[in-house]
Design a protein around this motif. Structure first.
Motif, mmCIF file in Angstrom:
data_model
loop_
_atom_site.group_PDB
_atom_site.id
_atom_site.type_symbol
_atom_site.label_atom_id
_atom_site.label_comp_id
_atom_site.label_asym_id
_atom_site.label_seq_id
_atom_site.Cartn_x
_atom_site.Cartn_y
_atom_site.Cartn_z
ATOM 1 N N SER A 53 -1.004 9.451 -29.575
ATOM 2 C CA SER A 53 -2.664 9.528 -29.952
ATOM 3 C C SER A 53 -2.745 9.155 -31.734
ATOM 4 C CB SER A 53 -2.964 10.913 -29.715
ATOM 5 O OG SER A 53 -2.333 11.934 -30.274
ATOM 6 N N LEU A 54 -1.648 8.994 -32.351
ATOM 7 C CA LEU A 54 -1.731 8.830 -33.674
ATOM 8 C C LEU A 54 -2.702 7.424 -34.034
ATOM 9 C CD1 LEU A 54 -0.916 9.675 -36.528
ATOM 10 C CD2 LEU A 54 1.015 7.914 -36.396
ATOM 11 N N PRO A 55 -3.885 7.532 -34.665
ATOM 12 C CA PRO A 55 -4.477 6.600 -35.067
ATOM 13 C C PRO A 55 -4.144 5.671 -35.982
ATOM 14 C CG PRO A 55 -5.505 8.726 -36.155
ATOM 15 C CD PRO A 55 -4.515 9.076 -35.368
ATOM 16 N N GLU A 56 -4.174 4.438 -36.106
ATOM 17 C CA GLU A 56 -3.620 3.524 -37.022
ATOM 18 C C GLU A 56 -4.200 3.979 -38.500
ATOM 19 O OE1 GLU A 56 -4.574 -0.555 -36.096
ATOM 20 O OE2 GLU A 56 -3.871 -0.498 -34.071
ATOM 21 N N ALA A 57 -3.348 3.574 -39.476
ATOM 22 C CA ALA A 57 -3.585 3.793 -40.886
ATOM 23 C C ALA A 57 -4.714 3.490 -41.504
ATOM 24 C CB ALA A 57 -2.370 3.672 -41.547
ATOM 25 N N GLN A 58 -5.059 2.181 -40.828
ATOM 26 C CA GLN A 58 -6.226 1.460 -41.610
ATOM 27 C C GLN A 58 -7.448 2.141 -41.082
ATOM 28 O OE1 GLN A 58 -6.208 -2.667 -39.868
ATOM 29 N NE2 GLN A 58 -6.814 -1.883 -38.118
ATOM 30 N N LEU A 59 -7.269 2.938 -40.079
ATOM 31 C CA LEU A 59 -8.603 3.447 -39.892
ATOM 32 C C LEU A 59 -8.887 4.726 -40.466
ATOM 33 C CD1 LEU A 59 -7.936 3.506 -35.799
ATOM 34 C CD2 LEU A 59 -9.445 1.691 -37.298
ATOM 35 N N LEU A 60 -7.853 5.227 -41.200
ATOM 36 C CA LEU A 60 -7.930 6.138 -42.045
ATOM 37 C C LEU A 60 -8.372 6.236 -43.488
ATOM 38 C CD1 LEU A 60 -5.120 8.408 -40.602
ATOM 39 C CD2 LEU A 60 -7.520 8.371 -39.823
#
Length: 322
Positions: A53-60
């Protein structure tokens, strides 16, 4: 713009319900700006994240990445939200009673876990001491007969469902040296690892191996518990921490699918913490090949600990085909 403004006042649950009423609203509620705002707003409050479930870094990123309009922030939110993961888990068939009965017919060894990390030594409150003195949360079921070359020891614990497991706590050095370093506010030299030289491309990379005593522990455990210091007031060297995790979970020391629980730990309620999703990215856990989960934990109250241990024991049961 007015429609988007109105939708921004709805909760994620209500947005999903609205989207199920028709094609027009299904498209309207998927607006990436809307879900990007929700993701960045709610993410710091989420208490766990795992390898699925870890969102991609670019989305943060603080600013939208190029092409952000094409990013599916809604899907990222639904995948990452702990409540969504719990709902998916609870919707699966449960065979707990049958499994417990079958397990009772087979004598099995207690699962063993190696626990290590700076959160064991840097926090004002001791996580291990609280675990040993809080029977309403964890019951101590057995004390070790011997220590492991002065580095750590194993203690058996028991849940309310009578499930027992053993935790081998591994410290960076002896208790005398830890107390002295704490009193003098000195940096502790971690004696569990020794540094190897490794070259990646044209750069020298940091690579560690475990000492012989710790290697014996890594070869026999069923999983790992890494206690990370999640307090914002502490300076962290996450690259070195990752190197230590990789050394402990080296596939040469045992099966590569052994789960890793990361306790993102603070001393007590009120201390400002780094959100668990950011801890996962800072530690670069996406480089690991085994299942992992990061769980927010409070050392003084053991908040979050039981949830993390339940996940770890479930992963071990799945790995063993139970």
């Amino acid at each position: 713009d007015v429609q988007l403004r109105i939708l921004s006042y709805l909760s994620p649950r209500d947005l999903c319900r609205l989207g199920s009423t028709g094609c027009y609203w299904r498209a309207a509620v998927r607006d990436p700006l809307l879900w990007r705002r929700l993701l960045r707003r709610d993410l710091p409050a989420w208490d766990s994240v795992d390898w699925r479930s870890l969102p991609e870094a670019q989305l943060l990123a603080p600013l939208p990445a190029p092409g952000a309009a094409h990013c599916d922030y809604m899907a990222a939110y639904k995948k990452s939200c702990p409540q969504s993961r719990r709902n998916v888990k609870s919707s699966r068939p449960r065979y707990g009673a049958v499994a417990s009965f079958l397990q009772s017919l087979v004598t099995q060894a207690e699962p063993r876990f190696a626990m290590f990390g700076p959160g064991l030594e840097e926090l004002d409150d001791s996580l291990v001491q609280k675990m040993m003195t809080c029977p309403e949360i964890l019951l101590v079921a057995g004390l070790p007969q011997r220590r492991i070359h002065g580095i750590g020891s194993g203690v058996s614990f028991q849940f309310n469902n009578n499930q027992k497991f053993n935790i081998l706590t591994l410290y960076s050095t002896t208790s005398v040296e830890r107390r002295k370093a704490r009193a003098e506010q000195a940096v502790i030299v971690n004696k569990m690892f020794y540094q190897d030289s490794a070259t990646v491309g044209n750069q020298q990379a940091v690579h560690y191996s475990v000492i012989a005593q710790v290697k014996k522990v890594c070869e026999v455990v069923d999983g790992f518990i890494y206690v990370a210091n999640a307090e914002t007031r502490k300076k962290h060297d996450r690259e070195e921490e990752l190197a230590h995790i990789l050394a402990m979970t080296d596939p040469a020391l045992g099966p590569r699918n052994r789960p890793l629980l990361v306790l993102s730990c603070i001393s007590h309620v009120g201390v400002e913490r780094i959100p668990c999703v950011y801890v996962a990215h800072h530690l670069q856990l996406n480089q690991l090949h085994q299942p992992w989960m990061v769980q927010d934990t409070v050392a003084a109250t053991l908040d979050g600990l039981v949830s993390g241990l339940e996940w770890l024991l479930e992963e071990v049961d799945c790995k063993n085909g139970l």
